[in-house]
Write a protein that holds these residues in place. Sequence first.
Motif, PDB file in Angstrom:
ATOM      1  N   THR A  77      41.630  50.318  43.549  1.00  0.00           N
ATOM      2  CA  THR A  77      41.141  51.687  43.401  1.00  0.00           C
ATOM      3  C   THR A  77      40.782  52.001  41.948  1.00  0.00           C
ATOM      4  O   THR A  77      39.795  52.674  41.676  1.00  0.00           O
ATOM      5  CB  THR A  77      42.203  52.694  43.896  1.00  0.00           C
ATOM      6  N   ASP A  78      41.563  51.496  41.019  1.00  0.00           N
ATOM      7  CA  ASP A  78      41.322  51.739  39.594  1.00  0.00           C
ATOM      8  C   ASP A  78      40.639  50.502  39.015  1.00  0.00           C
ATOM      9  O   ASP A  78      41.282  49.579  38.516  1.00  0.00           O
ATOM     10  CB  ASP A  78      42.644  52.019  38.883  1.00  0.00           C
ATOM     11  N   TRP A  79      39.310  50.461  39.069  1.00  0.00           N
ATOM     12  CA  TRP A  79      38.587  49.228  38.752  1.00  0.00           C
ATOM     13  C   TRP A  79      37.411  49.441  37.791  1.00  0.00           C
ATOM     14  O   TRP A  79      36.827  48.468  37.310  1.00  0.00           O
ATOM     15  CB  TRP A  79      38.041  48.607  40.036  1.00  0.00           C
ATOM     16  N   ARG A  80      37.061  50.679  37.492  1.00  0.00           N
ATOM     17  CA  ARG A  80      35.876  50.924  36.672  1.00  0.00           C
ATOM     18  C   ARG A  80      35.968  50.277  35.295  1.00  0.00           C
ATOM     19  O   ARG A  80      34.962  49.826  34.730  1.00  0.00           O
ATOM     20  CB  ARG A  80      35.648  52.426  36.523  1.00  0.00           C
ATOM     21  N   SER A  81      37.168  50.243  34.739  1.00  0.00           N
ATOM     22  CA  SER A  81      37.345  49.628  33.415  1.00  0.00           C
ATOM     23  C   SER A  81      37.558  48.118  33.514  1.00  0.00           C
ATOM     24  O   SER A  81      37.725  47.444  32.502  1.00  0.00           O
ATOM     25  CB  SER A  81      38.529  50.266  32.688  1.00  0.00           C
ATOM     26  N   GLY A  82      37.543  47.591  34.731  1.00  0.00           N
ATOM     27  CA  GLY A  82      37.695  46.157  34.932  1.00  0.00           C
ATOM     28  C   GLY A  82      39.062  45.786  35.478  1.00  0.00           C
ATOM     29  O   GLY A  82      39.940  46.637  35.654  1.00  0.00           O
ATOM     30  N   ILE A  83      39.223  44.507  35.754  1.00  0.00           N
ATOM     31  CA  ILE A  83      40.475  43.967  36.286  1.00  0.00           C
ATOM     32  C   ILE A  83      40.951  42.856  35.351  1.00  0.00           C
ATOM     33  O   ILE A  83      40.192  41.927  35.051  1.00  0.00           O
ATOM     34  CB  ILE A  83      40.287  43.406  37.701  1.00  0.00           C
ATOM     35  N   TRP A 113      30.162  40.919  39.492  1.00  0.00           N
ATOM     36  CA  TRP A 113      31.071  41.128  38.369  1.00  0.00           C
ATOM     37  C   TRP A 113      30.803  40.097  37.278  1.00  0.00           C
ATOM     38  O   TRP A 113      30.244  39.030  37.529  1.00  0.00           O
ATOM     39  CB  TRP A 113      32.521  41.007  38.832  1.00  0.00           C
ATOM     40  N   VAL A 114      31.238  40.414  36.066  1.00  0.00           N
ATOM     41  CA  VAL A 114      31.099  39.506  34.925  1.00  0.00           C
ATOM     42  C   VAL A 114      32.495  39.099  34.467  1.00  0.00           C
ATOM     43  O   VAL A 114      33.395  39.941  34.365  1.00  0.00           O
ATOM     44  CB  VAL A 114      30.339  40.184  33.763  1.00  0.00           C
ATOM     45  N   CYS A 115      32.657  37.795  34.200  1.00  0.00           N
ATOM     46  CA  CYS A 115      33.960  37.279  33.781  1.00  0.00           C
ATOM     47  C   CYS A 115      33.975  37.045  32.274  1.00  0.00           C
ATOM     48  O   CYS A 115      33.038  36.477  31.718  1.00  0.00           O
ATOM     49  CB  CYS A 115      34.267  35.978  34.517  1.00  0.00           C
ATOM     50  N   SER A 131      51.047  33.643  28.086  1.00  0.00           N
ATOM     51  CA  SER A 131      50.045  34.035  29.071  1.00  0.00           C
ATOM     52  C   SER A 131      48.730  34.285  28.364  1.00  0.00           C
ATOM     53  O   SER A 131      48.698  34.519  27.151  1.00  0.00           O
ATOM     54  CB  SER A 131      50.478  35.302  29.824  1.00  0.00           C
ATOM     55  N   GLN A 132      47.652  34.197  29.104  1.00  0.00           N
ATOM     56  CA  GLN A 132      46.351  34.556  28.572  1.00  0.00           C
ATOM     57  C   GLN A 132      45.566  35.285  29.664  1.00  0.00           C
ATOM     58  O   GLN A 132      45.836  35.125  30.851  1.00  0.00           O
ATOM     59  CB  GLN A 132      45.586  33.341  28.055  1.00  0.00           C
ATOM     60  N   THR A 133      44.612  36.099  29.226  1.00  0.00           N
ATOM     61  CA  THR A 133      43.966  37.050  30.117  1.00  0.00           C
ATOM     62  C   THR A 133      42.528  36.665  30.424  1.00  0.00           C
ATOM     63  O   THR A 133      41.760  36.301  29.526  1.00  0.00           O
ATOM     64  CB  THR A 133      43.982  38.463  29.499  1.00  0.00           C
ATOM     65  N   ILE A 134      42.176  36.761  31.691  1.00  0.00           N
ATOM     66  CA  ILE A 134      40.782  36.692  32.146  1.00  0.00           C
ATOM     67  C   ILE A 134      40.406  38.104  32.580  1.00  0.00           C
ATOM     68  O   ILE A 134      41.124  38.733  33.362  1.00  0.00           O
ATOM     69  CB  ILE A 134      40.620  35.708  33.310  1.00  0.00           C
ATOM     70  N   HIS A 135      39.298  38.612  32.044  1.00  0.00           N
ATOM     71  CA  HIS A 135      38.905  39.999  32.337  1.00  0.00           C
ATOM     72  C   HIS A 135      37.655  40.028  33.207  1.00  0.00           C
ATOM     73  O   HIS A 135      36.649  39.391  32.895  1.00  0.00           O
ATOM     74  CB  HIS A 135      38.645  40.756  31.034  1.00  0.00           C
ATOM     75  N   LEU A 136      37.739  40.772  34.321  1.00  0.00           N
ATOM     76  CA  LEU A 136      36.595  40.973  35.201  1.00  0.00           C
ATOM     77  C   LEU A 136      36.020  42.363  34.967  1.00  0.00           C
ATOM     78  O   LEU A 136      36.741  43.355  35.015  1.00  0.00           O
ATOM     79  CB  LEU A 136      37.021  40.846  36.669  1.00  0.00           C
ATOM     80  N   THR A 137      34.719  42.430  34.710  1.00  0.00           N
ATOM     81  CA  THR A 137      34.045  43.702  34.495  1.00  0.00           C
ATOM     82  C   THR A 137      33.043  43.936  35.618  1.00  0.00           C
ATOM     83  O   THR A 137      32.218  43.062  35.902  1.00  0.00           O
ATOM     84  CB  THR A 137      33.310  43.711  33.146  1.00  0.00           C
ATOM     85  N   VAL A 148      34.797  40.949  45.469  1.00  0.00           N
ATOM     86  CA  VAL A 148      34.573  39.917  44.465  1.00  0.00           C
ATOM     87  C   VAL A 148      35.692  38.882  44.589  1.00  0.00           C
ATOM     88  O   VAL A 148      36.856  39.235  44.746  1.00  0.00           O
ATOM     89  CB  VAL A 148      34.526  40.505  43.027  1.00  0.00           C
ATOM     90  N   THR A 149      35.310  37.606  44.557  1.00  0.00           N
ATOM     91  CA  THR A 149      36.277  36.511  44.614  1.00  0.00           C
ATOM     92  C   THR A 149      36.243  35.758  43.290  1.00  0.00           C
ATOM     93  O   THR A 149      35.175  35.385  42.800  1.00  0.00           O
ATOM     94  CB  THR A 149      35.965  35.538  45.760  1.00  0.00           C
ATOM     95  N   ILE A 150      37.410  35.552  42.711  1.00  0.00           N
ATOM     96  CA  ILE A 150      37.518  34.779  41.473  1.00  0.00           C
ATOM     97  C   ILE A 150      38.367  33.544  41.748  1.00  0.00           C
ATOM     98  O   ILE A 150      39.412  33.628  42.396  1.00  0.00           O
ATOM     99  CB  ILE A 150      38.119  35.613  40.315  1.00  0.00           C
TER     100      ILE A 150
END
Length: 263
Positions: A77-83, A113-115, A131-137, A148-150
């Motif tokens: 639901t909260d996805w506008r800023s990305g995941i 989406w853009v990774c 840990s390290q972060t992968i950001h989906l926009t 979207v499938t990652i």
Amino acid sequence: MMKREINTSRTGNHKKRNRFGKKWLWLFLLLVLVGILAGGVLARYRADNQKQEEMKSSDFHITSDLLEEEGAFYDVTDWRSGIDILLYNYEKENVALIAGDDISYTVNVDGKWVCSDPNKGVFKKSKDRTSQTIHLTPGTDVKKGDKVTITVNVTAPYKKTLSATFKVVSEGIPSYTVKDQSDGSVLLTILTNDYSGNITVKWQTGQLDPDSTNQDMANWSDASGQGILKAEDNTTYQLLFFKNITDNFTERSGMGTEINLTK
């Protein structure tokens, strides 16, 4: 008395054949013994190699907060800023198990989406849990109902696949339009979609007067330069502002919880 002759040549050939046969027998037995010894050495070599391989693979650990080996599915639901998706160099179920080598991987995204992966597909070895972060926009045309499938494909030192699918089940943020009307007013229309909470509306003092007869704007004043709308989800709000200037305000549309009214 009659003498019996003995065929000495036949007896000699027979003895020679016996000696020849014994030599082959000993040679055969020797080859069998060598084969057994070699087989034992080979078996130990294979066992040692397998043991070393198992020891190395036991140092191979990579997990995620959202991705799973068998795949995972989430409603967002909260996805506008990305995941944000976290990768760990340890086992979530046993945090004492930490990766002993660098880990290489690739990221595939199926959807609009853009990774962004600042680590460029490499998880550096560390003696500590990291840990390290992968950001989906999301792309501009992502809407409610889209998926979207990652997939993270680990390529070294061993192969492993982690994946998840995300479905957008909410617009997640208000949308709005600004229209300069011919009667000397500006109409702000807000569609909250699935959002509920505060929406901040800002304007330049001296240019606009908020409509105080509107219950949602009763406490707003021109001098304050802003007002807070306590919005409910799935609701449309029409907020009227009276112009103190002759200049036209730019008609536009947008999305967000902060709206600036500018000419």
